[in-house]
Design a protein around this motif. Structure first.
Motif, PDB file in Angstrom:
ATOM      1  N   GLY A   1      -8.501   5.447  12.366  1.00 33.03           N
ATOM      2  CA  GLY A   1      -7.743   6.647  12.008  1.00 33.03           C
ATOM      3  C   GLY A   1      -7.122   6.498  10.629  1.00 33.03           C
ATOM      4  N   PRO A   2      -6.283   7.479  10.218  1.00 30.85           N
ATOM      5  CA  PRO A   2      -5.743   7.489   8.857  1.00 30.85           C
ATOM      6  C   PRO A   2      -4.992   6.191   8.525  1.00 30.85           C
ATOM      7  N   LEU A   3      -5.229   5.655   7.330  1.00 25.19           N
ATOM      8  CA  LEU A   3      -4.550   4.433   6.901  1.00 25.19           C
ATOM      9  C   LEU A   3      -3.146   4.769   6.433  1.00 25.19           C
ATOM     10  N   ASP A   4      -2.254   3.772   6.526  1.00 27.67           N
ATOM     11  CA  ASP A   4      -0.882   3.929   6.037  1.00 27.67           C
ATOM     12  C   ASP A   4      -0.917   3.845   4.515  1.00 27.67           C
ATOM     13  N   ARG A   5      -0.340   4.817   3.836  1.00 27.68           N
ATOM     14  CA  ARG A   5      -0.421   4.826   2.360  1.00 27.68           C
ATOM     15  C   ARG A   5       0.807   4.233   1.708  1.00 27.68           C
ATOM     16  N   GLY A   6       1.874   4.035   2.513  1.00 30.18           N
ATOM     17  CA  GLY A   6       3.152   3.602   1.957  1.00 30.18           C
ATOM     18  C   GLY A   6       3.106   2.294   1.190  1.00 30.18           C
ATOM     19  N   GLY A   7       2.554   1.247   1.796  1.00 32.16           N
ATOM     20  CA  GLY A   7       2.646  -0.088   1.190  1.00 32.16           C
ATOM     21  C   GLY A   7       1.477  -0.453   0.312  1.00 32.16           C
ATOM     22  N   GLU A   8       0.566   0.467   0.061  1.00 28.07           N
ATOM     23  CA  GLU A   8      -0.668   0.149  -0.650  1.00 28.07           C
ATOM     24  C   GLU A   8      -0.421  -0.571  -1.978  1.00 28.07           C
ATOM     25  N   GLY A   9      -1.091  -1.694  -2.133  1.00 24.75           N
ATOM     26  CA  GLY A   9      -1.009  -2.386  -3.413  1.00 24.75           C
ATOM     27  C   GLY A   9       0.228  -3.244  -3.597  1.00 24.75           C
ATOM     28  N   HIS A  10       1.213  -3.100  -2.713  1.00 26.57           N
ATOM     29  CA  HIS A  10       2.458  -3.818  -2.941  1.00 26.57           C
ATOM     30  C   HIS A  10       2.599  -5.060  -2.087  1.00 26.57           C
ATOM     31  N   ARG A  11       1.793  -5.144  -1.036  1.00 27.08           N
ATOM     32  CA  ARG A  11       1.965  -6.262  -0.123  1.00 27.08           C
ATOM     33  C   ARG A  11       0.900  -7.321  -0.313  1.00 27.08           C
ATOM     34  N   SER A  12       0.126  -7.201  -1.360  1.00 25.13           N
ATOM     35  CA  SER A  12      -0.899  -8.188  -1.648  1.00 25.13           C
ATOM     36  C   SER A  12      -0.553  -8.857  -2.976  1.00 25.13           C
ATOM     37  N   PRO A  13       0.042 -10.041  -2.910  1.00 24.39           N
ATOM     38  CA  PRO A  13       0.564 -10.664  -4.132  1.00 24.39           C
ATOM     39  C   PRO A  13      -0.467 -10.804  -5.239  1.00 24.39           C
ATOM     40  N   GLY A  14      -1.746 -11.001  -4.864  1.00 28.51           N
ATOM     41  CA  GLY A  14      -2.784 -11.226  -5.864  1.00 28.51           C
ATOM     42  C   GLY A  14      -3.059 -10.012  -6.721  1.00 28.51           C
ATOM     43  N   ARG A  15      -2.586  -8.835  -6.285  1.00 31.36           N
ATOM     44  CA  ARG A  15      -2.893  -7.622  -7.021  1.00 31.36           C
ATOM     45  C   ARG A  15      -2.006  -7.467  -8.257  1.00 31.36           C
TER      46      ARG A  15
END
Ligand code: AMP
Ligand code: MG
Length: 305
Positions: free
Chosen positions: A199-213
């Motif tokens: 189902g729909p993915l959560d958009r809130g934390g995108e990109g912020h919880r992956s330190p390597g990014r």
């Protein structure tokens, strides 16, 4: 020269590093539970220690020993493993994947690679392997054996040749934490395919919880200019679709996203070797696998987000 699996297992058991083929890109592998071996990976790559590594396991059973999967994580594993999907979930076994490999986090990233040679080595070794891309940090990922050896062969006790990588971009990374599924890094398992399962993915934390990014990535020496409509003097154009520049440099003459992903890092490296004044890249559609290709290109061009 390519080593045997037995030689590679011996190297890993002694705390050494092994160049490992996967379907995404070539990895530089070590015993995930051996902090000294894991430290040697960070050292060889010049990778910042806040950037955690992915634990590569042979199957879902071994994944379950490493991480705690809820129903949605299990559904994703069933749908896409073996294959280019990494699942970040709460850590179960803090020693099998050591603190340094996890950058001290309470979560762990796990994947069952689709490449048979990678799974065979993990099975023969019997424990999870961390295997970040075999490039030096900030450089394009190697998608051929020769490129992997050129990048980090100096640090590896053995190197396995598994041919050219079929996918060509790093795995899709999703986190399944606190009941939320978040896309942390786009890859060849697309947003659309993930949403068809959970189902729909959560958009809130995108990109912020992956330190390597947070770090600059994938950059060749030449400056990269994306969404280029024309070529400037001294530039090489990596085209996409019919009529876009010299077909020899095209990511995909027919405009096929899978072909473009498989060619992406190899073409960036080949173009860079010609010492152009710049590398221009044709516009790539945003949907499906295009999300991952555009993500890598934006990073190669210096837009870090
Ligand atoms: P690489 O090994 O270069 O393919 O990168 C692994 C990716 O997974 C990086 O973007 C990491 O930040 C990400 N990653 C690994 N472990 C975690 C974790 N526990 N939480 C969030 N992201 C993670
Ligand atoms: Mg990498």
């Amino acid at each position: 020269m390519s080593a045997s699996d037995a030689e590679a297992v011996a190297v890993l058991s002694a705390g050494g590093l092994v160049i490992l083929p996967t379907e995404t890109v070539y990895g530089l592998a070590a015993d995930a539970g051996d902090a000294r071996a894991v430290a040697a990976i960070f050292e060889a790559k010049g990778r910042p220690r806040f950037n955690p590594l992915i634990a590569h396991v042979a199957d879902a059973v071994q994944a379950g020993a490493v991480a705690v999967f809820d129903g949605r994580a299990q559904a994703l594993a069933e749908a896409f493993w073996p294959g280019p999907l990494t699942i970040v979930a709460p850590v179960r076994d803090r020693t099998g994947v050591c603190d340094l490999a996890r950058a001290g986090l309470d979560s762990v990233a796990v994947r069952v690679p689709g490449h048979a040679r990678a799974r065979a080595l993990i099975s023969a070794f019997g424990r999870p392997l961390v295997a970040p891309s075999a490039n030096r940090s900030g450089r394009p990922s190697p998608t051929t054996f020769a490129d992997a050896v050129e990048e980090t062969g100096f640090a590896a006790g053995a190197a396995l040749d598994g041919g050219a990588c079929a996918v060509g971009v790093e795995s899709t990374v999703v986190s399944v934490l606190d009941g939320r599924v978040t896309l942390l890094r786009p890859g060849s398992v697309t947003r659309e395919e993930l949403e068809a399962v959970v189902g729909p993915l959560d958009r809130g934390g995108e990109g912020h919880r992956s330190p390597g990014r947070l770090t600059l990535h994938y950059a060749p020496d030449a400056p990269v200019r994306i969404e280029a409509q024309t070529v400037r003097d001294g530039e090489i154009l990596l085209g996409f679709g019919p009529g876009a520049g010299d077909p020899r440099w095209s990511l995909s003459p027919s405009g096929d996203l899978r072909e473009a992903a498989a060619n992406l890092f190899r073409r960036l490296r080949e173009a860079d070797r010609e010492r152009p004044s710049g590398i221009a890249v044709s516009p790539i559609p945003a949907q499906g696998l295009g999300e991952a290709i555009n993500d890598r290109l934006r990073r190669a061009a210096g837009f870090v987000g």
